[in-house]
Design a protein around this motif. Structure first.
Motif, PDB file in Angstrom:
ATOM      1  N   VAL A 160       0.847  -1.179   0.027  1.00 13.46           N
ATOM      2  CA  VAL A 160       0.182  -0.036  -0.025  1.00 13.46           C
ATOM      3  C   VAL A 160       0.732   1.318   0.068  1.00 13.46           C
ATOM      4  O   VAL A 160       0.760   2.360  -0.718  1.00 13.46           O
ATOM      5  CB  VAL A 160      -0.874   0.103   1.285  1.00 13.46           C
ATOM      6  CG1 VAL A 160      -1.611   1.223   1.371  1.00 13.46           C
ATOM      7  CG2 VAL A 160      -1.861  -1.227   1.027  1.00 13.46           C
ATOM      8  N   SER A 161       2.026   1.245   0.848  1.00 14.86           N
ATOM      9  CA  SER A 161       2.801   2.277   0.921  1.00 14.86           C
ATOM     10  C   SER A 161       3.510   2.874  -0.451  1.00 14.86           C
ATOM     11  O   SER A 161       3.685   3.730  -0.932  1.00 14.86           O
ATOM     12  CB  SER A 161       3.886   2.105   1.912  1.00 14.86           C
ATOM     13  OG  SER A 161       4.960   3.014   1.958  1.00 14.86           O
ATOM     14  N   GLY A 201       2.084   2.137  -3.548  1.00 11.92           N
ATOM     15  CA  GLY A 201       1.064   2.396  -4.374  1.00 11.92           C
ATOM     16  C   GLY A 201       0.747   1.215  -5.239  1.00 11.92           C
ATOM     17  O   GLY A 201       0.046   1.237  -6.298  1.00 11.92           O
ATOM     18  N   ASP A 254      -4.404  -0.534  -2.792  1.00  9.23           N
ATOM     19  CA  ASP A 254      -5.193   0.643  -2.378  1.00  9.23           C
ATOM     20  C   ASP A 254      -5.707   0.510  -0.641  1.00  9.23           C
ATOM     21  O   ASP A 254      -5.940   1.519  -0.274  1.00  9.23           O
ATOM     22  CB  ASP A 254      -6.543   0.723  -3.251  1.00  9.23           C
ATOM     23  CG  ASP A 254      -6.301   0.871  -4.686  1.00  9.23           C
ATOM     24  OD1 ASP A 254      -5.632   2.162  -5.172  1.00  9.23           O
ATOM     25  OD2 ASP A 254      -6.550   0.042  -5.655  1.00  9.23           O
ATOM     26  N   ALA A 255      -5.588  -0.657  -0.394  1.00 14.41           N
ATOM     27  CA  ALA A 255      -5.832  -0.902   0.960  1.00 14.41           C
ATOM     28  C   ALA A 255      -5.292  -1.998   1.561  1.00 14.41           C
ATOM     29  O   ALA A 255      -4.982  -3.111   0.517  1.00 14.41           O
ATOM     30  CB  ALA A 255      -7.531  -0.989   1.212  1.00 14.41           C
ATOM     31  N   ILE A 282       3.117   3.789   5.923  1.00 10.89           N
ATOM     32  CA  ILE A 282       2.146   4.545   5.012  1.00 10.89           C
ATOM     33  C   ILE A 282       2.183   6.053   5.577  1.00 10.89           C
ATOM     34  O   ILE A 282       2.058   6.955   4.789  1.00 10.89           O
ATOM     35  CB  ILE A 282       0.416   4.002   5.391  1.00 10.89           C
ATOM     36  CG1 ILE A 282       0.489   2.577   5.038  1.00 10.89           C
ATOM     37  CG2 ILE A 282      -0.406   5.030   4.616  1.00 10.89           C
ATOM     38  CD1 ILE A 282      -0.758   1.666   5.428  1.00 10.89           C
ATOM     39  N   LYS A 308      -2.505   7.986   5.404  1.00  9.87           N
ATOM     40  CA  LYS A 308      -2.522   8.569   3.854  1.00  9.87           C
ATOM     41  C   LYS A 308      -3.321   7.496   3.144  1.00  9.87           C
ATOM     42  O   LYS A 308      -3.692   7.742   2.211  1.00  9.87           O
ATOM     43  CB  LYS A 308      -1.098   8.756   3.522  1.00  9.87           C
ATOM     44  CG  LYS A 308      -0.384   9.875   4.140  1.00  9.87           C
ATOM     45  CD  LYS A 308       0.929  10.306   3.477  1.00  9.87           C
ATOM     46  CE  LYS A 308       1.399  11.391   4.422  1.00  9.87           C
ATOM     47  NZ  LYS A 308       3.028  11.608   3.736  1.00  9.87           N
ATOM     48  N   LYS A 309      -3.472   6.250   3.557  1.00 14.49           N
ATOM     49  CA  LYS A 309      -3.953   5.078   2.916  1.00 14.49           C
ATOM     50  C   LYS A 309      -4.857   4.452   3.822  1.00 14.49           C
ATOM     51  O   LYS A 309      -4.768   4.619   4.815  1.00 14.49           O
ATOM     52  CB  LYS A 309      -2.892   4.409   2.139  1.00 14.49           C
ATOM     53  CG  LYS A 309      -1.685   5.111   1.138  1.00 14.49           C
ATOM     54  CD  LYS A 309      -2.477   5.438  -0.355  1.00 14.49           C
ATOM     55  CE  LYS A 309      -1.472   5.939  -1.045  1.00 14.49           C
ATOM     56  NZ  LYS A 309      -0.537   5.080  -1.472  1.00 14.49           N
ATOM     57  N   ALA A 337     -11.968   1.869  -0.203  1.00 16.86           N
ATOM     58  CA  ALA A 337     -11.058   1.887  -1.242  1.00 16.86           C
ATOM     59  C   ALA A 337     -11.622   2.558  -2.323  1.00 16.86           C
ATOM     60  O   ALA A 337     -11.335   3.199  -3.256  1.00 16.86           O
ATOM     61  CB  ALA A 337     -10.480   0.662  -1.672  1.00 16.86           C
ATOM     62  N   ILE A 363     -10.151   9.170   2.196  1.00 13.42           N
ATOM     63  CA  ILE A 363      -8.769  10.104   2.659  1.00 13.42           C
ATOM     64  C   ILE A 363      -9.199  11.471   2.259  1.00 13.42           C
ATOM     65  O   ILE A 363      -8.689  12.113   3.052  1.00 13.42           O
ATOM     66  CB  ILE A 363      -7.680   9.337   1.933  1.00 13.42           C
ATOM     67  CG1 ILE A 363      -7.387   7.690   2.197  1.00 13.42           C
ATOM     68  CG2 ILE A 363      -6.664  10.296   2.266  1.00 13.42           C
ATOM     69  CD1 ILE A 363      -7.374   7.609   3.636  1.00 13.42           C
TER      70      ILE A 363
END
Length: 339
Positions: free
Chosen positions: A93-94, A96, A99-100, A118, A293-294, A319, A324
């Motif tokens: 997730v970090s 990219g 998405d979750a 994240i 952030k995510k 997601a 966010i």
């Protein structure tokens, strides 16, 4: 295409519950626009997935049997976690790639890794653990439930903003009523931090703040969102869970203690089943770590297939939303107006 990273190896019940939960989710939902990144032992995962039909789009990311155990301290997870199923799922997730992320693993380690890998939204001091609890009118969003045992007024205000966003998206409530948990509803009661948070929230034009609420209001449905520090929130949650178990145990004993009780159960079993479903924590599983952030979702450590399926459902809903962005905008507004 939405991508969900899954820590398959986390949790007390391990791979069996996680994979069964994913399979259950796939049978109840359209998964044509969802891809799952499954982190864990590739051979074990493929073996479990082949046991029954499913319509999952997935890719296995092999981390062997490397896991963060339930006994590992957050500091250990931060130092030695790389290569484990939890670390790599969060890291996806970090980077990219997803998405979750969802995990039933060690809560302290999961919180620490999510925060470091994240990162938090600008203006948010610390993420909070959120849960959706049943009440007499529907459901209550409550936070924090254990991530922050001691909270400043600023943190409590941020929790209110984050809880508002959760209620908007998961409960479909445009202007949720927000209450601040206290030992009484009078403004003169409570700590200095609570009084200061009260004053800030009362001045906010963007939040529907209704004032202080008490513990009994959690299940009354007085507020759509209840804000508290992690210490009080966790004690409240555990007390509710213990009370529910006591009620269910007492009802079972009552129904089975006599012939009349057994006959009574036959006539009332549909009502009893409805009660069990309403208070069953598995159907309310999936706690977002809000303020990141995510999207990061914490599933209960002993979640079975039903519980994990519901945690995945929360991850997918968030997601697909502007969750966010919603939090970022409201936090920015509060910072700008300097309440």
């Amino acid at each position: 295409m939405i991508k969900i990273a899954v820590d398959v190896m986390g949790g007390d019940l391990g791979v069996e519950a996680t994979i069964s939960g994913l399979r259950l989710y796939s049978t109840k939902n359209d998964c044509s626009d969802i891809a799952f990144l499954l982190f864990g032992n590739e051979k074990t995962i493929e073996s479990k997935l082949s046991e029954a039909p499913h319509n999952l789009l997935y890719r296995v990311c092999d981390t062997k049997d490397n896991v963060i155990s339930g006994n590992d301290k957050p500091a250990h997870a931060l130092k030695k976690g790389r290569g484990t199923s939890m670390f790599e799922a969060i890291n996806a997730v970090s980077k990219g790639e997803a998405d979750a992320v969802v995990s039933s693993g060690n809560t302290g380690a999961y919180m620490a890794l999510s925060k470091i890998l994240i990162g938090t939204i600008e203006g948010i001091e610390r993420p909070a653990i959120v849960s959706i609890l049943p009440n007499l009118k529907g459901n209550t969003v409550m936070l924090d439930l254990g991530a922050n045992t001691d909270c400043s007024p600023t943190k409590l205000v941020q929790f209110a903003v984050m809880g508002n966003a959760v209620s908007n998206i998961l409960q479909k409530i445009d202007s949720p009523k927000i209450g601040l948990l206290n030992i009484g509803t009078e403004k003169s009661k409570g700590t200095d931090s609570l009084e200061e948070a009260y004053d800030i929230l009362q001045q906010s034009k963007d939040l529907n703040f209704i004032g202080f609420v008490e513990g009994t209001d959690i299940t009354k449905g007085t507020a759509d969102v209840i804000v508290t520090d992690g210490f009080s929130g966790n004690v409240s949650l555990k007390t509710m869970e213990g009370t529910i178990r006591y009620i269910v145990h007492t009802l079972k004993e009552g129904f089975s203690s006599s012939l009349m009780g057994k006959i009574g159960y036959l006539f009332s079993r549909k009502v009893f089943q409805k009660l069990k479903d309403a208070i069953d924590p598995r159907y309310h599983n999936g706690a977002p770590l809000v303020g990141l952030k995510k999207i990061s979702i914490k599933s209960h450590g002993n979640s079975d297939a039903i519980g994990f399926s519901n945690a995945v459902s929360v991850a997918v809903k968030l997601a697909k939303s502007e969750f966010i962005k919603n939090i970022e905008e409201k936090i920015s507004e509060i910072e700008r107006k300097k309440f």
